[in-house]
Scaffold this active site. Structure first.
Site, PDB file in Angstrom:
ATOM      1  N   HIS A  52       0.689  -1.242   0.034  1.00  0.00           N
ATOM      2  CA  HIS A  52      -0.094   0.384  -0.227  1.00  0.00           C
ATOM      3  C   HIS A  52       1.200   0.781   0.004  1.00  0.00           C
ATOM      4  O   HIS A  52       1.689   2.321   1.206  1.00  0.00           O
ATOM      5  CB  HIS A  52      -0.522  -0.116   1.097  1.00  0.00           C
ATOM      6  CG  HIS A  52      -1.780   1.479   1.426  1.00  0.00           C
ATOM      7  ND1 HIS A  52      -3.025   0.506   1.514  1.00  0.00           N
ATOM      8  CD2 HIS A  52      -2.172   2.355   0.673  1.00  0.00           C
ATOM      9  CE1 HIS A  52      -4.199   1.669   0.846  1.00  0.00           C
ATOM     10  NE2 HIS A  52      -3.326   2.832   0.952  1.00  0.00           N
ATOM     11  N   HIS A  54       1.749   5.110  -2.680  1.00  0.00           N
ATOM     12  CA  HIS A  54       1.435   6.136  -3.279  1.00  0.00           C
ATOM     13  C   HIS A  54       2.662   6.408  -3.959  1.00  0.00           C
ATOM     14  O   HIS A  54       2.915   7.707  -2.824  1.00  0.00           O
ATOM     15  CB  HIS A  54       0.318   6.869  -2.700  1.00  0.00           C
ATOM     16  CG  HIS A  54      -1.333   6.205  -1.657  1.00  0.00           C
ATOM     17  ND1 HIS A  54      -2.274   6.230  -2.866  1.00  0.00           N
ATOM     18  CD2 HIS A  54      -0.847   6.256  -0.539  1.00  0.00           C
ATOM     19  CE1 HIS A  54      -2.693   5.688  -2.577  1.00  0.00           C
ATOM     20  NE2 HIS A  54      -2.521   5.400  -0.943  1.00  0.00           N
ATOM     21  N   ASP A 295       0.699   2.659   4.249  1.00  0.00           N
ATOM     22  CA  ASP A 295       0.372   3.935   3.071  1.00  0.00           C
ATOM     23  C   ASP A 295       0.800   5.219   3.340  1.00  0.00           C
ATOM     24  O   ASP A 295       0.032   6.588   3.357  1.00  0.00           O
ATOM     25  CB  ASP A 295      -0.715   3.997   4.243  1.00  0.00           C
ATOM     26  CG  ASP A 295      -2.178   4.800   3.556  1.00  0.00           C
ATOM     27  OD1 ASP A 295      -2.412   4.782   2.408  1.00  0.00           O
ATOM     28  OD2 ASP A 295      -3.110   5.222   3.619  1.00  0.00           O
ATOM     29  N   PHE A 313      -5.434  14.889   3.726  1.00  0.00           N
ATOM     30  CA  PHE A 313      -4.891  13.571   4.096  1.00  0.00           C
ATOM     31  C   PHE A 313      -4.061  13.302   3.509  1.00  0.00           C
ATOM     32  O   PHE A 313      -3.487  12.988   2.099  1.00  0.00           O
ATOM     33  CB  PHE A 313      -6.120  12.597   3.842  1.00  0.00           C
ATOM     34  CG  PHE A 313      -7.709  13.219   4.675  1.00  0.00           C
ATOM     35  CD1 PHE A 313      -7.309  12.537   6.462  1.00  0.00           C
ATOM     36  CD2 PHE A 313      -9.075  13.388   3.632  1.00  0.00           C
ATOM     37  CE1 PHE A 313      -8.936  13.284   6.306  1.00  0.00           C
ATOM     38  CE2 PHE A 313      -9.767  13.850   4.255  1.00  0.00           C
ATOM     39  CZ  PHE A 313      -9.957  13.328   6.113  1.00  0.00           C
TER      40      PHE A 313
END
Length: 408
Positions: A52, A54, A295, A313
């Site tokens: 996970h 980004h 994340d 966020f």
């Protein structure tokens, strides 16, 4: 020679199929490499795998690039990461996915496995071209957004099942958010903030468990944060549902009592209450939670400078994940080191079918450092661990037999 043998034993402990003699070829080429084994508490770990992450490219390279994100990952001991699809273009067709895979082939320093979107544009209105995407995408996710329509999720699971792919879900019921941006707990109440209730997470997990049971689809839940989520997943596993889940380091070692009025404490899902954190640790210990993912979600300094309410966020964490877990969980006697390695390296690869190859990193567990975001290799600098003293320093990361990070 004794240190070489010690390292080979460590490698075979975690990677029984590895050829110990090949390690010597990589690490003992010159005096500069040998010095990494002079300290007492060095240890070899298999390459960590983060399902996970980004990487923000294509579309948002001012936040992160595939080059900067994978270099940061290598520094954190990771040799494989799975890139989320909230990009521009969204990888909802073979053509749009190729934009990303071309950059990966050119710039990535470690292995990158891209997700494809479940729905077109991640808008939840129409399923993506899952058949044509299945060749190059290893799983499907609309991360950043929950699929709101149950019938659409059911059909996505059926198609994924037929293709032999997994559905990886960001679980969030939009109608329960009410403009919240931190956990609906004591801190929110005492500081006048709008809260995000735990039900917004676990209600959609409960729905998806029913759909996964009905369809037989392999289903994975992203970044769980609430005690109710742990309980639901524990029961689903006991009932034979093909389900796994992840949580992130910050949910295991922080709660909403640690919040400050700064954007570096704002992530989605939010830091929840003490009871939630304790339930997550229990889930780690009893096997309900299968893996730890970061994340890693970089943003620009401007986007994270607007406090809890106004900031975007997301926080970064791929360079500090292992030291955070080692410092706050292993050294405190809460979780064993072997369990942390299982969660960071072994279980993610088993569940997602990601090979390990000749991938590992070497760490000195005695070395301390103070978290300084200005020294990150990631473009993102927002971390709730800024200024914290952590144990564990990565000395070198090897991916596919090639050194991809080496401490200066």
């Amino acid at each position: 020679m004794s240190k070489i043998m010690d390292m080979q034993k460590a490698i075979t402990k975690y990677m029984p199929k590895a050829d110990p003699s090949s390690i010597g070829d990589v690490f003992f080429l010159d005096d500069d490499a040998i010095r990494f084994f002079d300290d007492e508490n060095n240890i070899v770990f298999p390459g960590f795998c983060d399902v996970h992450v980004h990487l923000r490219e294509p579309g948002f390279s001012y936040k992160e690039t595939i080059a900067s994100g994978t270099k940061a990952a290598a520094r954190g001991g990771y040799t494989a990461v799975c890139s989320m699809p909230n990009l521009n273009p969204v990888p909802d067709s073979a053509e749009s996915l190729k934009v990303q895979t071309d950059i990966i082939a050119r710039d990535a320093v470690i292995n990158v496995y891209p997700y494809a979107a479940i729905t077109v544009g991640q808008r939840g209105e129409q399923l993506s071209r899952m058949d044509e995407l299945s060749k190059d995408a290893f799983a499907f996710s609309d991360d950043g957004r929950g699929v709101q329509d149950a019938d659409m999720m059911r059909e996505a699971m059926r198609r994924a099942m037929a293709l032999g792919k997994m559905i990886v879900a960001h679980c969030e019921v939009n109608s329960l958010l009410h403009g919240g941006y931190i956990h609906d707990g004591e801190y929110a109440k005492s500081h006048g903030h709008r809260g995000i209730c735990s039900e917004s997470e676990y209600a959609q997990i409960e729905r998806d468990i029913k759909l996964a049971r009905e369809t037989g689809c392999a289903y994975h839940v992203c970044h769980i944060s609430a005690k109710e989520s742990v309980a639901l997943i524990r029961a689903a596993k006991a009932d034979g549902v093909n389900i796994t889940c992840e949580t992130a380091p910050h949910y295991l070692v922080m709660d909403d009592s640690d919040l400050c009025e700064e954007g570096r404490f704002k992530m989605n899902p939010p830091l929840r209450g003490k009871e939630d954190r304790e339930a997550l640790i229990e889930g780690i210990l009893d096997g309900t939670i299968d893996m730890i993912a970061t994340d890693h979600a970089p943003h620009s300094a401007e986007e994270k400078s607007k406090g809890l309410e106004g900031s975007a966020f997301g926080i970064v964490g791929i360079e500090t994940a292992f030291p955070v877990l080692y410092t706050y969980l292993v050294k405190e006697g809460i979780v064993t080191l072997d369990k942390i390695i299982e969660l960071l390296a072994i279980n993610p690869r088993k569940r997602f079918g990601i090979p390990i190859g000749n991938d590992f990193s070497i760490w000195n567990l005695d070395r301390k450092f103070t978290v300084d975001p200005n020294k990150f290799l990631s473009k993102g600098k927002a971390t709730p661990f800024e200024g914290k003293e952590l144990f564990g320093e990565n000395l070198i990361t090897v991916c596919g037999g090639k050194t991809v990070y080496k401490k200066d």
